[in-house]
Design a protein around this motif. Sequence first.
Motif, mmCIF file in Angstrom:
data_model
loop_
_atom_site.group_PDB
_atom_site.id
_atom_site.type_symbol
_atom_site.label_atom_id
_atom_site.label_comp_id
_atom_site.label_asym_id
_atom_site.label_seq_id
_atom_site.Cartn_x
_atom_site.Cartn_y
_atom_site.Cartn_z
ATOM 1 N N SER A 153 0.818 -1.221 0.000
ATOM 2 C CA SER A 153 0.000 0.000 0.000
ATOM 3 C C SER A 153 0.850 1.269 0.000
ATOM 4 O O SER A 153 0.323 2.363 -0.238
ATOM 5 N N ARG A 190 -1.698 3.804 -2.084
ATOM 6 C CA ARG A 190 -2.217 3.059 -3.236
ATOM 7 C C ARG A 190 -3.567 2.460 -2.856
ATOM 8 O O ARG A 190 -3.656 1.667 -1.916
ATOM 9 N N PRO A 191 -4.628 2.833 -3.581
ATOM 10 C CA PRO A 191 -5.988 2.443 -3.168
ATOM 11 C C PRO A 191 -6.254 0.937 -3.119
ATOM 12 O O PRO A 191 -6.809 0.453 -2.125
ATOM 13 N N LEU A 192 -5.911 0.191 -4.167
ATOM 14 C CA LEU A 192 -6.264 -1.231 -4.189
ATOM 15 C C LEU A 192 -5.594 -2.015 -3.060
ATOM 16 O O LEU A 192 -6.289 -2.733 -2.315
ATOM 17 N N VAL A 241 -7.352 -1.162 0.219
ATOM 18 C CA VAL A 241 -8.659 -1.812 0.389
ATOM 19 C C VAL A 241 -8.476 -3.294 0.724
ATOM 20 O O VAL A 241 -9.139 -3.823 1.619
ATOM 21 N N VAL A 242 -7.563 -3.968 0.027
ATOM 22 C CA VAL A 242 -7.285 -5.383 0.317
ATOM 23 C C VAL A 242 -6.816 -5.520 1.757
ATOM 24 O O VAL A 242 -7.252 -6.420 2.485
#
Length: 104
Positions: free
Chosen positions: A23, A28-30, A33-34
Amino acid sequence: MSWLVLVVSGVLEAVWAVALGRSEGFTRPLPTVVFLVALVLSMGGLAWAMRELPVGTSYAVWVGIGASLAVAYGMVTGDESFSLVKVLLLAGIIGCVIGLKFAH
């Protein structure tokens, strides 16, 4: 059932640990979220398993699975150096986790 939930939660611990690293400080968004989803599911599963399993055993198994998988993933992807010593130490952790299951 508690042991199965605990093992899956341990796998999710490795997922959130790797996602946290990827992240880049939550920029970093993805991966962020993970990280969040895996963290909630992992902690929830650990808490659920602890309703029937001892806290110390549950936590040791959860951490052992997560740490072993995170290091193994790092070695496979090249993020961490590979060595026979690391593999043997990881095998030791996994052996101890299995031992805790049977000592329960």
